[in-house]
Design a protein around this motif. Structure first.
Motif, PDB file in Angstrom:
ATOM      1  N   LYS A  47      28.318  46.874  41.095  1.00  8.39           N
ATOM      2  CA  LYS A  47      26.932  46.618  41.498  1.00  8.39           C
ATOM      3  C   LYS A  47      26.749  46.810  43.005  1.00  8.39           C
ATOM      4  N   LEU A  48      27.804  46.547  43.760  1.00  8.76           N
ATOM      5  CA  LEU A  48      27.731  46.666  45.218  1.00  8.76           C
ATOM      6  C   LEU A  48      28.041  48.077  45.704  1.00  8.76           C
ATOM      7  N   GLY A  49      28.461  48.930  44.793  1.00  4.93           N
ATOM      8  CA  GLY A  49      28.794  50.294  45.182  1.00  4.93           C
ATOM      9  C   GLY A  49      30.121  50.422  45.892  1.00  4.93           C
ATOM     10  N   ILE A  50      31.039  49.476  45.664  1.00  6.95           N
ATOM     11  CA  ILE A  50      32.372  49.537  46.261  1.00  6.95           C
ATOM     12  C   ILE A  50      33.249  50.416  45.370  1.00  6.95           C
ATOM     13  N   GLU A  51      33.678  51.524  45.894  1.00  8.06           N
ATOM     14  CA  GLU A  51      34.371  52.523  45.072  1.00  8.06           C
ATOM     15  C   GLU A  51      35.887  52.513  45.250  1.00  8.06           C
ATOM     16  N   THR A  52      36.435  51.550  45.970  1.00  6.88           N
ATOM     17  CA  THR A  52      37.874  51.548  46.224  1.00  6.88           C
ATOM     18  C   THR A  52      38.653  51.320  44.935  1.00  6.88           C
ATOM     19  N   PRO A  53      39.819  51.951  44.795  1.00  8.19           N
ATOM     20  CA  PRO A  53      40.596  51.829  43.551  1.00  8.19           C
ATOM     21  C   PRO A  53      41.107  50.416  43.292  1.00  8.19           C
ATOM     22  N   GLU A  54      41.134  49.566  44.314  1.00  9.16           N
ATOM     23  CA  GLU A  54      41.639  48.199  44.132  1.00  9.16           C
ATOM     24  C   GLU A  54      40.829  47.428  43.086  1.00  9.16           C
ATOM     25  N   PHE A  55      39.542  47.772  42.939  1.00  9.36           N
ATOM     26  CA  PHE A  55      38.712  47.059  41.975  1.00  9.36           C
ATOM     27  C   PHE A  55      38.750  47.693  40.587  1.00  9.36           C
ATOM     28  N   TRP A  65      37.565  39.725  36.312  1.00  6.76           N
ATOM     29  CA  TRP A  65      36.553  40.590  35.694  1.00  6.76           C
ATOM     30  C   TRP A  65      35.247  40.551  36.481  1.00  6.76           C
ATOM     31  N   VAL A  66      34.880  39.372  36.946  1.00  8.72           N
ATOM     32  CA  VAL A  66      33.614  39.218  37.660  1.00  8.72           C
ATOM     33  C   VAL A  66      33.600  40.049  38.933  1.00  8.72           C
ATOM     34  N   VAL A  67      34.696  39.997  39.708  1.00  6.04           N
ATOM     35  CA  VAL A  67      34.685  40.756  40.965  1.00  6.04           C
ATOM     36  C   VAL A  67      34.762  42.262  40.698  1.00  6.04           C
ATOM     37  N   GLN A  68      35.420  42.638  39.614  1.00  4.00           N
ATOM     38  CA  GLN A  68      35.399  44.065  39.256  1.00  4.00           C
ATOM     39  C   GLN A  68      33.977  44.531  38.967  1.00  4.00           C
ATOM     40  N   LEU A 109      40.026  37.365  45.388  1.00  8.49           N
ATOM     41  CA  LEU A 109      39.891  37.405  46.843  1.00  8.49           C
ATOM     42  C   LEU A 109      39.757  38.838  47.354  1.00  8.49           C
ATOM     43  N   ARG A 110      39.995  39.814  46.495  1.00  8.30           N
ATOM     44  CA  ARG A 110      39.753  41.205  46.882  1.00  8.30           C
ATOM     45  C   ARG A 110      38.292  41.401  47.316  1.00  8.30           C
ATOM     46  N   LEU A 111      37.401  40.648  46.699  1.00  3.12           N
ATOM     47  CA  LEU A 111      35.988  40.751  47.074  1.00  3.12           C
ATOM     48  C   LEU A 111      35.773  40.277  48.510  1.00  3.12           C
ATOM     49  N   ALA A 112      36.404  39.172  48.892  1.00  2.00           N
ATOM     50  CA  ALA A 112      36.254  38.656  50.254  1.00  2.00           C
ATOM     51  C   ALA A 112      36.719  39.680  51.277  1.00  2.00           C
ATOM     52  N   TYR A 113      37.861  40.298  51.017  1.00  2.00           N
ATOM     53  CA  TYR A 113      38.396  41.268  51.981  1.00  2.00           C
ATOM     54  C   TYR A 113      37.566  42.554  52.002  1.00  2.00           C
TER      55      TYR A 113
END
Length: 655
Positions: free
Chosen positions: A457-465, A449-452, A124-128
Motif C-alpha cells: 500500500k505504501l509503494g515500498i518495492e524492496t525485496p525484504e518485504f 503479514w501485516v507489514v508485507q 520491525l522491517r517497516l520501522a527501518y
C-alpha cells in the motif's frame, strides 16, 4: 514455505510463545476452547508438565475478547471494516505524517506479548524502511544484561542442568514458584536431596519456604552482596588460583569492597552480620553453586549495580559463571531479520514514551505484541497521549486490550496456535519450532503479514518485504555457530540444543572475568560496581513493588472470569495496625505524580514499609502502573519500577 512433519494426527506440539524463561514445548490435543494442553514429556526442560497459565491458553484464544476482524474508530465507536479498508487508511495516514511532519514522528512500539523470533522481529522491517523510531526495551532486564556483559563478555551463565548439579543455591530477588515452575521443581528436588537453598527477598514467598530465608530491605541488594564479598576477601578467603588464572582487576575490586564493613551492611540491609558470614562460608565451601538472580530485584534504582556485584561472588570462590540472570545471548543475526540496513536505527527509551506521547510527540503510533496502556510506568500519561486528536494509532493484537480500546484502528492478530515461528528461551539452551496447528479465527493475520501488505500500500518495492518469513529466519541463522543444524532439521525434530561457548571462556577485552571492567570504562560507566542504596523518604514512606502471580500472565492473556473485579494493594500486618486498617478498607495511594484508590489486603508476607500489588493491577481508581516511577538507572537507561515510593491515606475504615 518449508513444511514440518513434527505433528502427529491427534497430538500437536507447539512452542509456548509467552514471555517466560521456561520456554515450554506443549502438547495440544483438540481444537477450540475444549482443547487440552500439557507439557511435552520428552523435552529436556518441560518434562511433561507446564504452568497453570498455559493450561488456559485454549480458552484464551477462543474467548469473546478476541479481535476477529479489522475495526476503525468512528464517532459512535468501533466499526468493522475489511482488511483493504483498514490498510488503505493506515497507509494514507502514514504518507500524510511523513509528508507533513517527517518519519521522526512515527513510532513503532512492540514488546514480548509474543516472543516468537519471527513475529517479534520481522515487523520491525517497516520501522527501518520508513526511518521511523522504535523502542529501546528497558522495561525488563536489559540493564542487568549489560551489567553482566561489563564483567563477563557474553551474559550467559548457569543452565537448568547446572542448577540440578548445584551443591548450594541462592535465589536472589526471585520467586520461581510463580515465574518458573520448572526451576521451582528443580529447587524442590534439591531440597529433598538436602542441598542448601538460600532465598533473599523483601517479601516472603512460596519459594522462600524451601530453605534459609533472608529478609532484606528493598533496594539494598548491592550492599548485601558487598558484605558477602567482604567476608570472602577479608576473612574466609578467596580462590587465589582461579583469580590468578581467570580474572583481572581483583586488587582494585578488593580495595573497593573492603570499604563496606559488616557493621555497615547489617545497619543498612537489616540482615544480621552472622547471617551474612554464614552465607559467605557456604559460598566458599559448597561448590559448584548457582546464584539465581531475579529480574524484579534488578528493577530498582541500583539494580544493575547489584547484578554486577552478585554475579562476581562466584568468581571469588572459583566457580565459572555461577549465576543465572539471562541466557539469551545468541549469535543470530537479528539485524538481518529486522532489515536494519533499510534505514536509520532510531530508538527511544520505552520509559520515556508515556511522557513523550502526553506532551505531543509522535503523530503516528503502531503497536504490536504489547499492551502499554496498562503495562508501562506512568501508564496514565500513555493513555492521555493516545487520546490526543493529532495522534493516529494502530494496534495489532489478539485481544481487545486496554490499548486496543484507545486505538484508531484495531487489527486482528493470530495467536500462538495459529502461526508458525521459532522460540528460544532466555534460561535453557533449546531452540524450538512452533508450527501452525489451528486455522486462524475470524480474519486474524500474523504480524509479518501485516507489514508485507502495508508495504504494498505504501509503494515500498524492496525485496525484504517479499521475503518469506521462514527464509528470513534462515538468513538470520545461516552464520550461527550456536545452531549446528539447518533450519529444516529444527522443523523436523521440533527442537534442538544451541551450543553455547564453554563457561570458562570470557568474551571481554582481556579474555578474562574483569573485576575492574575495561568495557564499563570505555562506555563511560564506573569500572567498579557502584555501591549505593535507597534511603527512606518521609513524604512517601512506602516502597511499592509488583510481581507476577502463578495463574495469570500480566495483561494480555487474562480471561475475564479469571480476573477480580478490582485488585487490592497488599500491606503488612504491622503497617495495617499502625494505620488502623482491616482487609477491605479503602485507601488513597499517592505517588509524587499520581494517585489511585484501592481496597487493602493485609498480608503477613510483607515487611513494614513495603506495599505489593499484582503486576498491571487495576484498582477502583487508576492502575498500579500509574503510580510507578519512570526514573532510569545509569546503566542502559534501565527501569527502577520497584523503587517507586508512595504514601497511604485511609479513606474508609471498617474499624
Amino acid at each position: 514455505m518449508l513444511k514440518s512433519c513434527w505433528n502427529l494426527p491427534t497430538q500437536m506440539k507447539v512452542a509456548c510463545q509467552r514471555d517466560c524463561l521456561d520456554g515450554c514445548v506443549l502438547i495440544l490435543e483438540g481444537e477450540g476452547s475444549e482443547a487440552s494442553v500439557r507439557g511435552d514429556p520428552d523435552h529436556q526442560v518441560t518434562r511433561g508438565f507446564t504452568c497453570p497459565k498455559a493450561l488456559n491458553f485454549p480458552r484464551y484464544y477462543s474467548s469473546g475478547r478476541r479481535v476477529l476482524y479489522p475495526h476503525i474508530r468512528t464517532v459512535n465507536g468501533f466499526k468493522r471494516v475489511s482488511w483493504d479498508q483498514a490498510l488503505d487508511l493506515i497507509a494514507s495516514k502514514l504518507k500524510e505524517v511523513v509528508r507533513e511532519h517527517g518519519p521522526q514522528e512515527i513510532l513503532v512500539f512492540n514488546y514480548s506479548g509474543n516472543t516468537g523470533l519471527i513475529n517479534f522481529n520481522y515487523p520491525l522491517r517497516l520501522a527501518y524502511a520508513l526511518n521511523a523510531y522504535r523502542v529501546h526495551y528497558t522495561i525488563c532486564d536489559e540493564a542487568g544484561e549489560l551489567a553482566l556483559e561489563l564483567h563477563y563478555g557474553m551474559r550467559y551463565g548457569a543452565f537448568p542442568e547446572d542448577l540440578e548439579r548445584a551443591e548450594m543455591v541462592v535465589v536472589w530477588g526471585a520467586n520461581p514458584a510463580s515465574s518458573s515452575v520448572h526451576a521451582y521443581r528443580i529447587l524442590v528436588d534439591l531440597k529433598v536431596r538436602g542441598v542448601p537453598i538460600w532465598v533473599i527477598d523483601p517479601r516472603r514467598t512460596r519459594t522462600s519456604l524451601l530453605g534459609n530465608y533472608v529478609r532484606i530491605k528493598p533496594g539494598t541488594d548491592s550492599l548485601l552482596a558487598a558484605g558477602i564479598s567482604w567476608y570472602l576477601i577479608n576473612e574466609i578467603g578467596v580462590d587465589e588460583d582461579f583469580i590468578s588464572k581467570y580474572t583481572v582487576g581483583f586488587e582494585e575490586y578488593s580495595r573497593h569492597i573492603s570499604k563496606y564493613t559488616p557493621e555497615l551492611v547489617e545497619k543498612v540491609t537489616g540482615v544480621p552480620k552472622r547471617i551474612v558470614r554464614e552465607l559467605a562460608e557456604e559460598y566458599a565451601e559448597l561448590k559448584p553453586s548457582v546464584t539465581y538472580i531475579g529480574v524484579g530485584m534488578q528493577k530498582t534504582k541500583y539494580g544493575a549495580e547489584a547484578v554486577r556485584i552478585i554475579s562476581l561472588i562466584p568468581a571469588l570462590v572459583g566457580v565459572h559463571r555461577g549465576f543465572f540472570f539471562c541466557n539469551s545471548s545468541r549469535d543470530f543475526d537479528t539485524a538481518y531479520l529486522q532489515a536494519r540496513h533499510l534505514g536509520e536505527d532510531r530508538r527511544v527509551n520505552m520509559l520515556d514514551v508515556p511522557s513523550m506521547l502526553s506532551s505531543g510527540r509522535f503523530k503516528f503510533l503502531y503497536i504490536y505484541n504489547s499492551n502499554p496502556a496498562v503495562t508501562l510506568p506512568r501508564s496514565d500519561l500513555f493513555r492521555k497521549g493516545m487520546r490526543r486528536e493529532d495522534l493516529f494509532s494502530v494496534v495489532h493484537d489478539v485481544m481487545w486490550t486496554e490499548t486496543a480500546e484507545l486505538a484508531d484502528v484495531v487489527l486482528p492478530a493470530t495467536g500462538m496456535f495459529e502461526q508458525e515461528d521459532f522460540v528460544a528461551s532466555w534460561w535453557h539452551p533449546y531452540l524450538a519450532y512452533s508450527p501452525k496447528v489451528w486455522e486462524p479465527l475470524g480474519e486474524s493475520r500474523p504480524n509479518w503479514w501485516v507489514v508485507q501488505e502495508l508495504s504494498k500500500k505504501l509503494g515500498i518495492e524492496t525485496p525484504e518485504f517479499k521475503e518469506d518469513p521462514i527464509r528470513a529466519f534462515e538468513g538470520a541463522v545461516k552464520g550461527s555457530m550456536m545452531l549446528r543444524v539447518p533450519v529444516e532439521e529444527v522443523m523436523r525434530r521440533g527442537y534442538v540444543r544451541l551450543e553455547y561457548p564453554p563457561k570458562h571462556e570470557y568474551q571481554t577485552p582481556s579474555g578474562r572475568i574483569e573485576f575492574y571492567s575495561s568495557t564499563a570504562e570505555r562506555l563511560g560507566y564506573s569500572p567498579l560496581p557502584v555501591l549505593e542504596w535507597e534511603e527512606v523518604d518521609l513524604d512517601y514512606p512506602y516502597v511499592l513493588i509488583t510481581s507476577s502471580v502463578p495463574k495469570r500472565t500480566s495483561s494480555q492473556d487474562a480471561m475475564p472470569r479469571d480476573l477480580p473485579v478490582r485488585d487490592h494493594v497488599h500491606i503488612s500486618c504491622e503497617d495495617a495496625s499502625k494505620l488502623g486498617l482491616k482487609s477491605g478498607d479503602l485507601v488513597l495511594i499517592r505517588s509524587p505524580w499520581s494517585e489511585a484508590i484501592s481496597t487493602v489486603e493485609i498480608d503477613d508476607s510483607l515487611p513494614s514499609g513495603v506495599l505489593w500489588a499484582r503486576r498491571s493491577a487495576k484498582f477502583i481508581k487508576g492502575t498500579v502502573n500509574d503510580l510507578l516511577q519512570d526514573e532510569k538507572q545509569v546503566i542502559a537507561g534501565g527501569n527502577s519500577l520497584n523503587s517507586s515510593r508512595v504514601s497511604i491515606e485511609v479513606l474508609v475504615s471498617g474499624s
